[in-house]
Design a protein around this motif. Structure first.
Motif, PDB file in Angstrom:
ATOM      1  N   GLU A 292      34.015  -3.408  20.553  1.00  0.00           N
ATOM      2  CA  GLU A 292      33.999  -4.604  19.715  1.00  0.00           C
ATOM      3  C   GLU A 292      32.583  -5.163  19.577  1.00  0.00           C
ATOM      4  OE1 GLU A 292      37.029  -7.341  21.273  1.00  0.00           O
ATOM      5  OE2 GLU A 292      37.890  -5.642  22.339  1.00  0.00           O
TER       6      GLU A 292
ATOM      7  N   TRP B 133      37.355  -2.452  25.650  1.00  0.00           N
ATOM      8  CA  TRP B 133      38.719  -2.724  26.136  1.00  0.00           C
ATOM      9  C   TRP B 133      39.595  -1.492  25.976  1.00  0.00           C
ATOM     10  CZ3 TRP B 133      43.474  -3.727  23.114  1.00  0.00           C
ATOM     11  CH2 TRP B 133      44.539  -4.121  23.936  1.00  0.00           C
TER      12      TRP B 133
ATOM     13  N   PHE C 128      36.671 -16.297  20.709  1.00  0.00           N
ATOM     14  CA  PHE C 128      36.961 -14.978  21.259  1.00  0.00           C
ATOM     15  C   PHE C 128      38.069 -15.096  22.309  1.00  0.00           C
ATOM     16  CE2 PHE C 128      36.321 -11.665  24.468  1.00  0.00           C
ATOM     17  CZ  PHE C 128      36.688 -10.585  23.679  1.00  0.00           C
TER      18      PHE C 128
ATOM     19  N   HIS D 279      37.242  -6.849  16.484  1.00  0.00           N
ATOM     20  CA  HIS D 279      37.989  -6.189  17.572  1.00  0.00           C
ATOM     21  C   HIS D 279      38.353  -4.758  17.144  1.00  0.00           C
ATOM     22  CE1 HIS D 279      40.896  -5.668  20.738  1.00  0.00           C
ATOM     23  NE2 HIS D 279      40.891  -6.939  21.091  1.00  0.00           N
TER      24      HIS D 279
ATOM     25  N   ARG E 267      42.847 -13.677  12.614  1.00  0.00           N
ATOM     26  CA  ARG E 267      43.528 -12.377  12.490  1.00  0.00           C
ATOM     27  C   ARG E 267      45.003 -12.523  12.115  1.00  0.00           C
ATOM     28  NH1 ARG E 267      44.597  -9.995  18.612  1.00  0.00           N
ATOM     29  NH2 ARG E 267      45.356 -11.909  19.550  1.00  0.00           N
TER      30      ARG E 267
ATOM     31  N   LYS F  36      36.227  -9.003  32.739  1.00  0.00           N
ATOM     32  CA  LYS F  36      37.445  -9.835  32.663  1.00  0.00           C
ATOM     33  C   LYS F  36      38.574  -9.292  33.535  1.00  0.00           C
ATOM     34  CE  LYS F  36      38.357 -11.568  28.530  1.00  0.00           C
ATOM     35  NZ  LYS F  36      38.656 -11.518  27.074  1.00  0.00           N
TER      36      LYS F  36
ATOM     37  N   ASP G  24      38.184  -4.040  30.642  1.00  0.00           N
ATOM     38  CA  ASP G  24      38.117  -5.241  29.799  1.00  0.00           C
ATOM     39  C   ASP G  24      36.830  -5.961  30.178  1.00  0.00           C
ATOM     40  OD1 ASP G  24      38.541  -7.355  28.156  1.00  0.00           O
ATOM     41  OD2 ASP G  24      40.312  -8.133  29.187  1.00  0.00           O
TER      42      ASP G  24
ATOM     43  N   VAL H 251      32.148  -5.842  23.466  1.00  0.00           N
ATOM     44  CA  VAL H 251      33.289  -5.865  24.391  1.00  0.00           C
ATOM     45  C   VAL H 251      33.918  -4.478  24.380  1.00  0.00           C
ATOM     46  CG1 VAL H 251      35.535  -6.916  24.934  1.00  0.00           C
ATOM     47  CG2 VAL H 251      33.747  -8.301  23.865  1.00  0.00           C
TER      48      VAL H 251
ATOM     49  N   TYR I 245      39.389  -1.067  16.658  1.00  0.00           N
ATOM     50  CA  TYR I 245      40.158  -0.025  17.354  1.00  0.00           C
ATOM     51  C   TYR I 245      39.738   1.339  16.801  1.00  0.00           C
ATOM     52  CZ  TYR I 245      43.640  -3.449  19.042  1.00  0.00           C
ATOM     53  OH  TYR I 245      44.278  -4.501  19.664  1.00  0.00           O
TER      54      TYR I 245
ATOM     55  N   GLN J  61      44.763 -16.927  21.944  1.00  0.00           N
ATOM     56  CA  GLN J  61      43.843 -15.817  22.234  1.00  0.00           C
ATOM     57  C   GLN J  61      43.243 -15.287  20.927  1.00  0.00           C
ATOM     58  OE1 GLN J  61      42.568 -14.052  24.715  1.00  0.00           O
ATOM     59  NE2 GLN J  61      42.964 -11.869  24.575  1.00  0.00           N
ATOM     60  N   HIS J  62      41.910 -15.156  20.880  1.00  0.00           N
ATOM     61  CA  HIS J  62      41.182 -14.609  19.730  1.00  0.00           C
ATOM     62  C   HIS J  62      41.226 -15.473  18.466  1.00  0.00           C
ATOM     63  CE1 HIS J  62      40.263 -11.206  22.115  1.00  0.00           C
ATOM     64  NE2 HIS J  62      41.272 -10.424  21.827  1.00  0.00           N
TER      65      HIS J  62
ATOM     66  N   SER K  86      48.919  -3.597  16.733  1.00  0.00           N
ATOM     67  CA  SER K  86      47.528  -3.976  16.513  1.00  0.00           C
ATOM     68  C   SER K  86      46.792  -2.771  15.962  1.00  0.00           C
ATOM     69  CB  SER K  86      46.862  -4.368  17.825  1.00  0.00           C
ATOM     70  OG  SER K  86      46.989  -5.732  18.066  1.00  0.00           O
TER      71      SER K  86
HETATM   72  O1  LIG Z   1      46.351  -8.443  22.919  1.00  0.00           O
HETATM   73  P1  LIG Z   1      45.223  -9.027  22.140  1.00  0.00           P
HETATM   74  O2  LIG Z   1      45.319 -10.514  21.984  1.00  0.00           O
HETATM   75  O3  LIG Z   1      45.023  -8.319  20.837  1.00  0.00           O
HETATM   76  O4  LIG Z   1      43.927  -8.777  22.992  1.00  0.00           O
HETATM   77  C1  LIG Z   1      43.640  -7.527  23.475  1.00  0.00           C
HETATM   78  C2  LIG Z   1      42.386  -7.591  24.369  1.00  0.00           C
HETATM   79  O5  LIG Z   1      41.276  -7.887  23.556  1.00  0.00           O
HETATM   80  C3  LIG Z   1      40.031  -7.832  24.224  1.00  0.00           C
HETATM   81  O6  LIG Z   1      39.015  -8.158  23.312  1.00  0.00           O
HETATM   82  C4  LIG Z   1      40.012  -8.840  25.326  1.00  0.00           C
HETATM   83  O7  LIG Z   1      38.783  -8.777  26.022  1.00  0.00           O
HETATM   84  C5  LIG Z   1      41.195  -8.596  26.245  1.00  0.00           C
HETATM   85  O8  LIG Z   1      41.200  -9.573  27.278  1.00  0.00           O
HETATM   86  C6  LIG Z   1      42.493  -8.609  25.478  1.00  0.00           C
HETATM   87  O9  LIG Z   1      43.567  -8.283  26.330  1.00  0.00           O
END
Ligand SMILES: O=P(O)(O)OC[C@H]1O[C@@H](O)[C@H](O)[C@@H](O)[C@@H]1O
Length: 223
Positions: free
Chosen positions: A199, A182, A20, A102, A32, A125, A149, A180, A104, A27-28, A10
């Motif tokens: 984020e 994380w 989200f 998201h 992406r 979370k 998180d 957010v 980084y 997830q998400h 990632s």
């Molecule tokens: O592993 P992913 O799907 O990229 O997500 C990473 C993290 O992304 C964050 O935005 C979430 O709040 C977390 O719960 C999640 O673990």
């Protein structure tokens, strides 16, 4: 130096759209995981910009059965990066979504702090992402001594990230009303010390009528 962190699984600025998460789809969301096409590119006073486009297809419709267009403009400047995301409802019925960028950042996690979130309502979370705990942020600067998180509702238009490497980075936005934070800590033992995710998010649902658009801007700048 402004560094958006990339590692093998990632990194960069993945899109969370149209969900989200957690929620009914992956997830998400799907944005992406798919290829966007290049809609436009330009150079203004030496600064490059590219606009990427995503439209519904059979893959997106298998999860979210709506016609949409997402336009994402990324502009690079000497000490900053700006993005504009525009979501348009191309369908003949309303739809709703939530979203996040998201982002980084390269960091030294023991020295990281994020300022600007004091007073925000939090949805923590940790420990259960499906049942986040409500609270209120009391700290001037949020640090990362362990797993973090957490969703911040009603985040301000600017956050200041100290990346622990000697850089202060202003993360400004319009319309990304939430944030957010994380860091996975020991869940990703090999790399957690080297990055943090700050984020820009829109957790509260956006509803768009046919032909309506939603636009959100983000600017990441060394200060
Ligand atoms: O592993 P992913 O799907 O990229 O997500 C990473 C993290 O992304 C964050 O935005 C979430 O709040 C977390 O719960 C999640 O673990």
């Amino acid at each position: 130096m402004l560094t958006i962190y990339l590692f093998e699984s990632s990194g960069g600025i993945p899109h969370c759209f149209p969900q989200f998460g957690p929620g009914p789809m992956q997830q998400h969301g799907f944005a992406r995981n798919v290829n966007w096409s290049i809609a436009d590119s330009e150079v203004t006073e030496g600064d490059p910009a590219v606009t990427l486009e995503l439209k519904d297809d059979s893959y997106s419709r298998s999860m979210w059965d709506f016609s949409f267009q997402a336009l994402y403009k990324v502009s690079l400047h000497s000490t900053s990066l700006s993005t504009t995301l525009k979501i348009t409802n191309m369908d003949d019925k309303p739809f709703s979504f939530n979203s996040a960028l998201h982002t980084y950042f390269r960091a030294s996690i023991a020295g990281v702090s994020v300022k600007g979130l004091k007073g925000c309502k939090t949805l923590n979370k940790d420990p259960d992402p499906k049942n986040p705990l409500e609270g209120k942020e009391e700290r001037e600067g949020v640090t990362f001594p362990g797993f973090v998180d957490c969703i911040y509702l009603g985040a301000p238009s600017q956050l200041i990230l100290d990346n622990g490497l000697g850089d202060k980075i202003a993360i400004s936005n319009s319309s990304w009303s939430d944030a957010v934070l994380w860091n996975p800590h020991q869940q990703m033992e090999a790399c957690y010390k080297d990055f943090v995710c700050v984020e820009n998010a829109k957790i509260e649902t956006v509803q768009l009528e046919p032909k309506q658009s939603w636009v959100a801007e983000q600017k990441i700048e060394l200060v």
